[in-house]
Enzyme design. Structure first.
Site, PDB file in Angstrom:
ATOM      1  N   ILE A  94       0.904  -1.151   0.000  1.00 43.05           N
ATOM      2  CA  ILE A  94       0.000   0.000   0.000  1.00 43.05           C
ATOM      3  C   ILE A  94       0.944   1.202   0.000  1.00 43.05           C
ATOM      4  CG2 ILE A  94      -1.773   1.295   1.246  1.00 43.05           C
ATOM      5  CD1 ILE A  94      -2.771  -1.342   2.418  1.00 43.05           C
ATOM      6  N   PRO A  95       1.090   1.871  -1.153  1.00 40.49           N
ATOM      7  CA  PRO A  95       2.214   2.781  -1.387  1.00 40.49           C
ATOM      8  C   PRO A  95       2.121   4.169  -0.748  1.00 40.49           C
ATOM      9  CG  PRO A  95       0.814   2.728  -3.303  1.00 40.49           C
ATOM     10  CD  PRO A  95       0.237   1.733  -2.331  1.00 40.49           C
ATOM     11  N   CYS A  96       2.241   4.219   0.567  1.00 38.08           N
ATOM     12  CA  CYS A  96       2.223   5.518   1.244  1.00 38.08           C
ATOM     13  C   CYS A  96       3.461   6.352   0.889  1.00 38.08           C
ATOM     14  CB  CYS A  96       2.091   5.337   2.759  1.00 38.08           C
ATOM     15  SG  CYS A  96       3.301   4.257   3.496  1.00 38.08           S
ATOM     16  N   HIS A  97       4.500   5.717   0.353  1.00 37.06           N
ATOM     17  CA  HIS A  97       5.696   6.465  -0.061  1.00 37.06           C
ATOM     18  C   HIS A  97       5.405   7.386  -1.248  1.00 37.06           C
ATOM     19  CE1 HIS A  97       5.766   2.749  -2.493  1.00 37.06           C
ATOM     20  NE2 HIS A  97       6.341   3.489  -3.422  1.00 37.06           N
ATOM     21  N   ARG A  98       4.284   7.227  -1.908  1.00 35.44           N
ATOM     22  CA  ARG A  98       3.934   8.057  -3.062  1.00 35.44           C
ATOM     23  C   ARG A  98       3.225   9.353  -2.678  1.00 35.44           C
ATOM     24  NH1 ARG A  98       1.746   2.931  -6.474  1.00 35.44           N
ATOM     25  NH2 ARG A  98       3.773   1.925  -6.746  1.00 35.44           N
TER      26      ARG A  98
END
Length: 152
Positions: free
Chosen positions: A120-124
Site C-alpha cells: 500500500i504505497p504511502c511512499h507516493r
C-alpha cells in the site's frame, strides 16, 4: 492464527510479512510478537511479488490485503492503492480523494499508520510543495523507492 516471516531484500533490508486468515495484514521492519514465526504459501507469494517490485518487473501487487485500522485510515489506504506507480500526490489531495478536503494532517497520520508499507504505497505521498516528508522507514527509503519507480 497469525503467521509472520522475515526476509532480506536488497533495496529495503529486512522486512517481516504477516498473514492472518488468508490475508496479508502487515509488512514491516519488525516482527510482530503476537504472530507464529512460519512461512506460508501466501507469505512466500508476497515475498516473490516484493522481489519483482524491487527488481522493477512489477508495478502493481495482486495480493489479498486486510490491514487493521479505523474507517478513515482504511479509506486513505484504499486511495493510496489508486496512486499509479511512479507518480506522487500531496497529503491534501489524498485527503480530498478520501472525502475530507481539510484533512491533510489526518491523511498524513493514516499514512504513518499504514501496516502494509510498500504494497500500500504511502511512499507516493509528498508535501504540497513536492518535498519529501515523513515515512515510517525514513526519508532516505522513501526517496529510494520513488527514484526506483521513476527510473523504471
Amino acid at each position: 492464527m497469525r503467521y509472520c516471516f522475515g526476509y532480506e531484500f536488497r533495496l529495503a533490508g529486512k522486512l517481516f510479512i504477516a498473514e492472518e486468515d488468508g490475508f496479508i495484514t502487515a509488512v514491516s521492519k519488525t516482527a510482530d510478537n503476537s504472530c507464529v514465526l512460519r512461512e506460508t504459501s501466501l507469505i512466500r507469494e508476497t515475498k516473490r511479488q516484493l522481489e519483482e517490485y524491487f527488481g522493477k518487473t512489477r508495478t502493481h501487487f495482486t495480493l489479498p490485503l486486510k490491514p487493521e485500522g479505523t474507517d478513515f485510515q482504511k479509506k486513505i489506504w484504499a486511495e493510496l492503492e489508486k496512486i499509479p506507480y511512479g507518480q506522487t500526490i500531496s497529503y491534501g489531495e489524498l485527503a480530498k480523494r478520501a472525502g475530507n478536503p481539510r484533512g491533510a494532517r489526518a491523511a498524513g497520520s493514516a499514512c504513518n499508520k499504514n501496516p502494509v508499507c510498500i504494497i500500500i504505497p504511502c511512499h507516493r505521498v509528498v508535501a504540497a510543495d513536492g518535498s519529501l516528508t515523513g515515512y515510517a522507514y525514513g526519508i532516505e527509503t522513501k526517496q529510494m523507492l520513488l527514484e526506483m519507480e521513476r527510473r523504471s
